[in-house]
Enzyme design. Sequence first.
Site, short mmCIF file in Angstrom:
data_model
loop_
_atom_site.label_atom_id
_atom_site.label_comp_id
_atom_site.label_asym_id
_atom_site.label_seq_id
_atom_site.Cartn_x
_atom_site.Cartn_y
_atom_site.Cartn_z
N CYS A 11 0.84 -1.21 0.00
CA CYS A 11 0.00 0.00 0.00
C CYS A 11 0.88 1.26 0.00
O CYS A 11 1.52 1.55 -0.98
CB CYS A 11 -0.97 -0.04 1.18
SG CYS A 11 -2.36 1.09 1.01
N HIS A 67 -3.48 -5.64 1.33
CA HIS A 67 -2.77 -5.80 2.60
C HIS A 67 -2.70 -7.26 3.04
O HIS A 67 -3.61 -7.72 3.74
CB HIS A 67 -3.49 -5.01 3.70
CG HIS A 67 -3.34 -3.54 3.61
ND1 HIS A 67 -2.33 -2.86 4.26
CD2 HIS A 67 -4.08 -2.59 2.98
CE1 HIS A 67 -2.46 -1.56 4.02
NE2 HIS A 67 -3.51 -1.37 3.25
N GLU A 114 -0.95 -8.45 5.39
CA GLU A 114 -0.86 -8.53 6.86
C GLU A 114 -2.22 -8.44 7.53
O GLU A 114 -2.37 -8.79 8.69
CB GLU A 114 0.10 -7.46 7.39
CG GLU A 114 -0.49 -6.07 7.61
CD GLU A 114 -0.69 -5.26 6.32
OE1 GLU A 114 -0.49 -5.82 5.22
OE2 GLU A 114 -1.06 -4.07 6.42
#
Lengths: 230, 91, 91, 720
Positions: free
Chosen positions: A90, A197, A199
């Site tokens: 990002c 994302h 994560e």
Amino acid sequence: MNSIRACVIVFPGTNCDRDTHFALSKIMDIPTDFVWHDFDEVLDYDIVVLPGGFSYGDYIRTGVFARFSPVMKSVEKYVLEERGLIIGICNGFQILTEAGLLPGALTRNTSTRFICDTVEINVENFQTPFTRSVTKKNLKLPIAHSDGNYRISEKELEKLKAQNRIVFRYVENPNGSVEDIAGVCSENFRILGMMPHPERAACSVLRNTDGVEIFKSMVDYLRSEKIARS
Amino acid sequence: MRFIARIVVEPKDGVLDPQGKASMKVVKRLGYEFVDDIRVGKHITVEIQATNKKMAEKIASELAYKIFTNPVLEKYEVSVFEMKKAEVIEK
Amino acid sequence: MRFIARIVVEPKDGVLDPQGKASMKVVKRLGYEFVDDIRVGKHITVEIQATNKKMAEKIASELAYKIFTNPVLEKYEVSVFEMKKAEVIEK
Amino acid sequence: MLDHKKVGISDREYGLIKQILKREPNDIELLLYSAMWSEHCGYKHSKRLLKKLPGGSSGENAGFVKIEDNFIVFKVESHNHPSAVEPFQGAATGIGGIIRDIIAMGARPIALADSLWFGPIEDSQSRHIFEGVVRGISSYGNSIGVPTVAGEVHFDESYKTNPLVNVLALGVCKELKSAKAKGVGNSFVLVGSKTGRDGIHGAAFASRELSDDTDSDRPSVQVGDPFSEKELIEATLEIIRLPQVIAVQDLGAAGLLSSTSEMVSKGNLGAVLYLDRVPLREKDMKPEEIILSESQERMMFLVEKGKENEVIEIAKKHLLDASIVGETTADKNYKLIWKDEVVANVPVESLGEAPDFYRKVEKADYVEKLKRLKIPKINKPVSEILKKLFSSPEIASKKWVYRQYDHTVQTNTVILPGEADSAIMWIKNSKKGIGLTIDGNGRYVYLDPFEGSKNVVFEAARNLVATGCKPLGITDCMNFGNPEKDDVFWQFEQSILGISEACNSLKIPVTGGNVSFYNESTSGRAIYPTPVIGMVGVIEDVSKALTMSFKNTADYVYLVGRTSIRERNIGGSLYLKLLENFVGGSIDTVDTEYELKLQNFILKMIDSGVLNSAHDVSDGGLLTSICECCISGNKGIDLFFTENIEELFGEVQSRFVITVKPEFTEIFEAMAKKENIEYLHLGFVRSDFRLFLNDKEIIDFGSIKSLYDSTLNRWMEEEF
Ligand SMILES: Nc1ncnc2c1ncn2[C@@H]1O[C@H](COP(=O)(O)OP(=O)(O)O)[C@@H](O)[C@H]1O
Ligand SMILES: [Mg+2]
């Protein structure tokens, strides 16, 4: 035995640093450090993460101020010396393009709005260090950005395609990116930039673990590389 | 001497300008039929101390190029003026 | 006739300009000691068809006020130019 | 000499000030009282009543509940008036302000919630405000990396020129920090952005008079700087770990003045501030402007004398300004120094002792009048009513809003917006989760301020319970009209009493809140009295968190709780408002004992894994709730139920729609009987997305879904 080490770079304003740290250290079990943006020494890590968030509030242009942080000199050296893998997620992706470490640029979503959602992305190249252990054709990952609209010159785009460097494409384009591009990598395949994302999809409590496949690929790759080198 | 530099950063020709497009929508909605195109860019004003205008221009262009513009998407224009005495004193 | 209107929108005096302030911090760190102030605004270019310049100016000012400026916080300036033939044809 | 009335000080108050000082106040002193005794800071009309709330507020920046050794700090605040003037910045700075209350407690903010009330969406000005407010929250909240995980959005004539923007922030910590000053001679260290002339309402006006300054009108709207706020969060959390930091307080309304004076008041101390040491953003600021400025993104730390450097270093690291601006004193006076001169000196306690404007008022007569109105009968096909409801922005999906909010950052959000009646945040390194919901209902409270407010609290509790969370505490935001008007004051009193009663019976405290008065349309009509309740709960095992979506084909669908309506009591129902523009009659009331039993039963069923989904029945009544479960799960239903419109759409309290796996229905029914909980088997989940009522397919269900999905988008994105 796990000799792989990672670091998460923290710029002023970065806000996904702790999430990424959690995913790497607690879920992937990789010893992980935070590195503050004014760090200017050798990045002695196998994995360097430029996390998501709003470095410098995204003021003027996403990623532009972070690119001038001292740590980016260390990152550049890290790249030149091919020390390990870099993943920019990002805002990290935006910083990598601003720094010229990845081609293209990310601009305002066509809706001009911030978009937070979960999207599906197709893995376009399973051979990269970031995708080699991915077991699915496509991954479901969260996105959260207002500048995820990937732009690149015709010429560079052709080059990306010819070299098979488009790593992910959106199944349904949320932001207007050219050719539905969600992630690209460098010529030597050691730097990945992606808008979704991983994560945020790394933990069963949150009911999505597709992101783990990317981190696992990186670990697998680094392990095999270490074995090959030794 | 003190100078004011105005840096105008605009989307390059042919580059997608989502904000310009969104503005067009609003403008059309409000009934402005004879508006043909809108481009949205940035206008940055920088106050610079320098020994002469050349110098100020050099600094302004550097800032414009290095920081305020992304060459993949944008182009810029710089213009530098000496600040009037009155303006300087006011500060 | 075709006109180009340039609209510059800036924070009013005394209104916080977070982008300008943050830019200053970074610019100073990069060693530009002689930069004293940075203000960040918007620069909007509008293409307008109108029978005369007055008319184009009227439309541009309306757009500036109604759409591009938040009158509580921002001020604007409008300037209008007739487009050169070449520019028109280019389109 | 300043005219005290022009700065909002009445003759009576002026007399009080003279009594306190035993002399005439000077202009700056008068402005100090004007700010601290304003309704906003002084709670003149509300403080006596607020004391009736159970649990009382901690007197700190925000209240808390505990989950094991975690303090869950949370508070809601309004930013209605700034958002009316400047929707984007008004809402953005609202987020900034409430976040600083949380970090002042020493907690890391982990969630935001917003309760938004606008005029009709058909009105372009209301859409403009809506658009700006959502962008403001999105731009600020996303940037600072705090997910906005819950909220509500309403549209009603009542809020047309006076939107309500209430935001709640929630944080977690293992140790609380206090705002209470201790020790004489310790230093006030101001950290954050520079001080400018932001939001100096009365003072700016007054000082212009004073100095004959003919400057153009200074804007009183503050501009948010989320980047500085993010750094302020990190810096604050780092600074408070230093042992030499004694107290911390955010700068909100009345800026430096309220923060420092409150800190020393709490500690029975005095303060001296050197206003020329405050870092300024603008030239030529006057001392009264500095002390009253509401510039955003600033925090005040009280630090042991001589040990300020570490604090300043941390601030610098985060690109923030920091300076020592004053110190604590023993004499309990509040003293301001400007260029070596004492410009104000008043007893500090008196600043916090605004007069009490409580008064006894009679019941408003509109209430009985409305109660006597006959509830209209609606003779329209069910399908038509459904279409009307689902094309209303009240019922339609709010995805257009929450898609603009980052709701997954921090990777704690187990239940996302849109999935259930409340959000659930995982407490990392544990199995537990925090439930969070925010809720209001202006119509109910308008029709019956006492019972309506109770209903709102119980509904918030049901929202938590439906996901498997046990309620722990609430924070309230009281949005009302002008309290000087008797009807409004009565509404306020009744509402406080209703909230108190509900919380007492739920055995949960009101940990804090906020009061916003003077919410009126430009024509002077008060808004619906709108108390907004933020409620926090706990789920012991987040893996059991339940959503509302119908999940498996052939699951049994039940209505649990009140299985039939009381036709006299469906006043205030949304369908009446949307179809007939009718707001009147009696509202349904909660039977406390039954409600508690029902909530416990649902919690037990969720914990034991018997349920596959749960959804509380509220706006739009039973059929609306059922449709929402279908849409969310992309499933249909075979419904066997009366076709009576009141039963299908009328709103009553204490009911849930749940689904049970076929193999558990016997256990479920047996348990319900044992606990004396009513239930009604409504039908079965269908695999296809179709709605059958008594074996008739009553509507093209796809069209309902598309209305649900597209209504807000259509209003906000399409060209009109
Ligand atoms: N409606 C309410 N219910 C409960 N407590 C309230 C309410 N309104 C204000 N309070 C409490 O009064 C105190 C002062 O509130 P406020 O002035 O909003 O704080 P701040 O200065 O942090 O903005 C806080 O402890 C707050 O929780
Ligand atoms: Mg506070």
